[in-house]
Design an enzyme around this catalytic site. Structure first.
Site, PDB file in Angstrom:
ATOM      1  N   ALA A 168      34.901  48.470  29.407  1.00 24.45           N
ATOM      2  CA  ALA A 168      33.473  48.812  29.467  1.00 24.45           C
ATOM      3  C   ALA A 168      33.244  50.300  29.202  1.00 24.45           C
ATOM      4  O   ALA A 168      32.097  50.742  29.114  1.00 24.45           O
ATOM      5  CB  ALA A 168      32.921  48.445  30.843  1.00 24.45           C
ATOM      6  N   LYS A 189      48.623  54.763  32.455  1.00 25.04           N
ATOM      7  CA  LYS A 189      48.224  55.836  33.388  1.00 25.04           C
ATOM      8  C   LYS A 189      49.401  56.667  33.895  1.00 25.04           C
ATOM      9  O   LYS A 189      49.241  57.819  34.252  1.00 25.04           O
ATOM     10  CB  LYS A 189      47.458  55.242  34.579  1.00 25.04           C
ATOM     11  CG  LYS A 189      46.076  54.738  34.207  1.00 25.04           C
ATOM     12  CD  LYS A 189      45.309  54.284  35.435  1.00 25.04           C
ATOM     13  CE  LYS A 189      43.990  53.651  35.040  1.00 25.04           C
ATOM     14  NZ  LYS A 189      43.121  53.404  36.193  1.00 25.04           N
ATOM     15  N   ASN A 235      43.924  59.244  34.466  1.00 24.18           N
ATOM     16  CA  ASN A 235      43.028  58.321  33.743  1.00 24.18           C
ATOM     17  C   ASN A 235      42.082  59.054  32.799  1.00 24.18           C
ATOM     18  O   ASN A 235      41.268  58.413  32.130  1.00 24.18           O
ATOM     19  CB  ASN A 235      42.234  57.434  34.709  1.00 24.18           C
ATOM     20  CG  ASN A 235      41.087  58.177  35.355  1.00 24.18           C
ATOM     21  OD1 ASN A 235      41.184  59.373  35.610  1.00 24.18           O
ATOM     22  ND2 ASN A 235      39.997  57.483  35.617  1.00 24.18           N
ATOM     23  N   GLY A 284      46.435  45.285  49.411  1.00 25.91           N
ATOM     24  CA  GLY A 284      47.017  45.314  48.062  1.00 25.91           C
ATOM     25  C   GLY A 284      47.387  46.739  47.687  1.00 25.91           C
ATOM     26  O   GLY A 284      47.333  47.129  46.524  1.00 25.91           O
ATOM     27  N   ALA A 285      47.783  47.503  48.693  1.00 25.79           N
ATOM     28  CA  ALA A 285      48.009  48.945  48.488  1.00 25.79           C
ATOM     29  C   ALA A 285      49.260  49.243  47.663  1.00 25.79           C
ATOM     30  O   ALA A 285      49.484  50.389  47.283  1.00 25.79           O
ATOM     31  CB  ALA A 285      48.094  49.647  49.840  1.00 25.79           C
ATOM     32  N   GLY A 286      50.065  48.229  47.347  1.00 22.04           N
ATOM     33  CA  GLY A 286      51.267  48.466  46.543  1.00 22.04           C
ATOM     34  C   GLY A 286      50.985  48.536  45.055  1.00 22.04           C
ATOM     35  O   GLY A 286      51.817  49.011  44.281  1.00 22.04           O
ATOM     36  N   TYR A 334      34.932  43.734  40.216  1.00 23.99           N
ATOM     37  CA  TYR A 334      33.480  43.630  40.005  1.00 23.99           C
ATOM     38  C   TYR A 334      33.100  42.416  39.173  1.00 23.99           C
ATOM     39  O   TYR A 334      31.924  42.120  38.991  1.00 23.99           O
ATOM     40  CB  TYR A 334      32.903  44.922  39.392  1.00 23.99           C
ATOM     41  CG  TYR A 334      33.580  45.369  38.128  1.00 23.99           C
ATOM     42  CD1 TYR A 334      34.683  46.211  38.183  1.00 23.99           C
ATOM     43  CD2 TYR A 334      33.134  44.944  36.897  1.00 23.99           C
ATOM     44  CE1 TYR A 334      35.327  46.615  37.034  1.00 23.99           C
ATOM     45  CE2 TYR A 334      33.777  45.347  35.733  1.00 23.99           C
ATOM     46  CZ  TYR A 334      34.880  46.184  35.821  1.00 23.99           C
ATOM     47  OH  TYR A 334      35.523  46.574  34.676  1.00 23.99           O
ATOM     48  N   GLY A 377      33.349  46.801  42.934  1.00 21.76           N
ATOM     49  CA  GLY A 377      33.954  47.906  42.182  1.00 21.76           C
ATOM     50  C   GLY A 377      33.131  48.480  41.046  1.00 21.76           C
ATOM     51  O   GLY A 377      33.564  49.445  40.406  1.00 21.76           O
TER      52      GLY A 377
HETATM   53  P1  ATR Z   1      49.418  46.818  39.320  1.00 19.32           P
HETATM   54  O1  ATR Z   1      48.085  47.298  39.843  1.00 19.32           O
HETATM   55  O2  ATR Z   1      50.543  47.705  39.764  1.00 19.32           O
HETATM   56  O3  ATR Z   1      49.414  46.482  37.866  1.00 19.32           O
HETATM   57  P2  ATR Z   1      49.172  43.997  39.991  1.00 19.32           P
HETATM   58  O4  ATR Z   1      50.295  43.112  39.592  1.00 19.32           O
HETATM   59  O5  ATR Z   1      47.894  43.917  39.230  1.00 19.32           O
HETATM   60  O6  ATR Z   1      49.741  45.465  40.105  1.00 19.32           O
HETATM   61  O7  ATR Z   1      48.856  43.703  41.517  1.00 19.32           O
HETATM   62  C1  ATR Z   1      47.945  44.493  42.221  1.00 19.32           C
HETATM   63  C2  ATR Z   1      48.073  44.170  43.685  1.00 19.32           C
HETATM   64  O8  ATR Z   1      47.664  42.800  43.910  1.00 19.32           O
HETATM   65  C3  ATR Z   1      49.485  44.292  44.247  1.00 19.32           C
HETATM   66  O9  ATR Z   1      49.367  44.894  45.504  1.00 19.32           O
HETATM   67  C4  ATR Z   1      49.925  42.851  44.383  1.00 19.32           C
HETATM   68  O10 ATR Z   1      50.857  42.604  45.430  1.00 19.32           O
HETATM   69  P3  ATR Z   1      52.446  42.791  45.192  1.00 19.32           P
HETATM   70  O11 ATR Z   1      52.682  44.274  45.219  1.00 19.32           O
HETATM   71  O12 ATR Z   1      53.085  42.090  46.314  1.00 19.32           O
HETATM   72  O13 ATR Z   1      52.742  42.176  43.844  1.00 19.32           O
HETATM   73  C5  ATR Z   1      48.634  42.185  44.756  1.00 19.32           C
HETATM   74  N1  ATR Z   1      48.651  40.745  44.551  1.00 19.32           N
HETATM   75  C6  ATR Z   1      48.623  40.075  43.373  1.00 19.32           C
HETATM   76  N2  ATR Z   1      48.626  38.738  43.600  1.00 19.32           N
HETATM   77  C7  ATR Z   1      48.661  38.563  44.947  1.00 19.32           C
HETATM   78  C8  ATR Z   1      48.668  37.420  45.818  1.00 19.32           C
HETATM   79  N3  ATR Z   1      48.626  36.184  45.332  1.00 19.32           N
HETATM   80  N4  ATR Z   1      48.693  37.628  47.159  1.00 19.32           N
HETATM   81  C9  ATR Z   1      48.704  38.892  47.659  1.00 19.32           C
HETATM   82  N5  ATR Z   1      48.696  40.005  46.898  1.00 19.32           N
HETATM   83  C10 ATR Z   1      48.679  39.857  45.566  1.00 19.32           C
END
Ligand code: ATR
Length: 299
Positions: free
Chosen positions: A37, A87, A107, A147-149, A246, A267
């Site tokens: 967008a 990024k 970004n 989803g902080a990872g 969003y 978002g």
């Molecule tokens: P990135 O942002 O690094 O590209 P992503 O694969 O899009 O990663 O996933 C973003 C977030 O969504 C991650 O925190 C992911 O959890 P994992 O680190 O365990 O992969 C989370 N996520 C995606 N599918 C999920 C699910 N079914 N249940 C819980 N968390 C999920």
């Protein structure tokens, strides 16, 4: 004008500006990129400001981001936005602002003569969105990032630390990613109490309920049929609940939260604010927020 350009189009101005009124001076680079967008928002802001330039989509393969930056600079671009999956990759090819370094991603890039300067507007855009949507400062909130990872989650968690949030709960399916994030953040931000949890932690509900602000940064809620990322026990009606997704505008998490009486937002506000902040890196003193909001609404 093509809907999507590639690295090959950056070979010359003749290719890039063929049959176009204005020269391309801005781009968003990503892979895939057709859905972005950013062109709508930025082209509207350029047009309103009377700047005779085009903002284009550039589909750049992983591993080619550095070459794309080099060619854009040679073609006298002013700047570009950077999205998935570049990024991190672009950080090796620009002078990274200390906040972007802390946030772990770039970004926005501004080309200044021989230098390419990298910024992150996702984190500050998130902080502004929270302030505008909920009329509170981010610093005043205790925050749970779900989803902080992931990439977005790490940037938002770091932004919370940068503004001085006192208590931060980080939740992720894969705990290893959170332990790495904690190892990075804890020494940098000793004033923030950071707790990491997986979804099956028995204290999850208690910890989430104790927070003022819940933020979903995971991809759960994007697809139709997805469940709410958190169960009802994790929410109380007086909380602020923000979903970085969003589309759809109301995810199952937001629906659940609204049913309990929580204030919610999606978002879109962060998308617009990160865009406006990027534009301001290129054109300090401008205020493109309302124009960008309008441009997105009419798209
Ligand atoms: P990135 O942002 O690094 O590209 P992503 O694969 O899009 O990663 O996933 C973003 C977030 O969504 C991650 O925190 C992911 O959890 P994992 O680190 O365990 O992969 C989370 N996520 C995606 N599918 C999920 C699910 N079914 N249940 C819980 N968390 C999920």
């Amino acid at each position: 004008m093509k809907p999507v350009y590639t690295l090959a189009d950056l070979a010359s101005r003749d290719l890039l500006d063929f049959q176009c009124d204005h020269p391309a001076r801005f781009a968003v680079i990503g892979h895939p990129i057709a859905h972005s967008a950013s062109p709508q928002m930025h082209q509207a802001a350029l047009d309103v400001a009377g700047i005779p330039a085009r903002y284009i989509r550039l589909d750049i393969e992983p591993g080619q981001a550095g070459e794309a930056l080099r060619r854009m600079r040679a073609l006298e671009f002013t700047g570009c936005n950077v999205t998935v999956p570049h990024k991190l990759e672009v950080m090796a090819h620009c002078e990274v602002h200390p906040d972007a370094l802390a946030l772990g991603a770039v970004n926005t890039i501004r080309f200044d003569g021989d230098a390419s300067r990298g910024f992150n507007t996702d984190g500050p855009g998130f902080a502004q969105a929270i302030e505008d949507d909920f009329q509170v400062t981010l610093a005043s909130q205790s925050v749970a990032v779900i989803g902080a990872g992931g990439g977005a989650g790490q940037a938002i968690a770091t932004q919370c630390c940068l503004v001085g949030v006192k208590k931060l709960i980080l939740v992720n399916r894969t705990l290893d990613k959170l332990n790495m994030l904690l190892k990075r953040l804890a020494p940098l931000f000793p004033q923030t109490d950071i707790i990491v949890l997986s979804f099956d932690d028995p204290t999850l509900a208690m910890q989430c309920v104790s927070c003022d602000l819940i933020v979903n940064t995971s991809s759960v809620g994007l697809k139709s049929g997805d469940p709410s990322i958190l169960p009802q026990e994790c929410l109380r009606g007086t909380q602020h609940v923000y979903d970085t997704i969003y589309q759809p505008p109301v995810t199952p998490l937001l629906e659940l939260a609204q049913g309990l009486g929580c204030q919610t937002a999606n978002g879109r506000s962060m998308l617009i604010r990160q865009g406006a902040l990027a534009f301001q890196h290129w054109f300090p003193g401008t205020d493109p927020l309302r124009t960008m909001e309008r441009a997105l609404r009419s798209s």
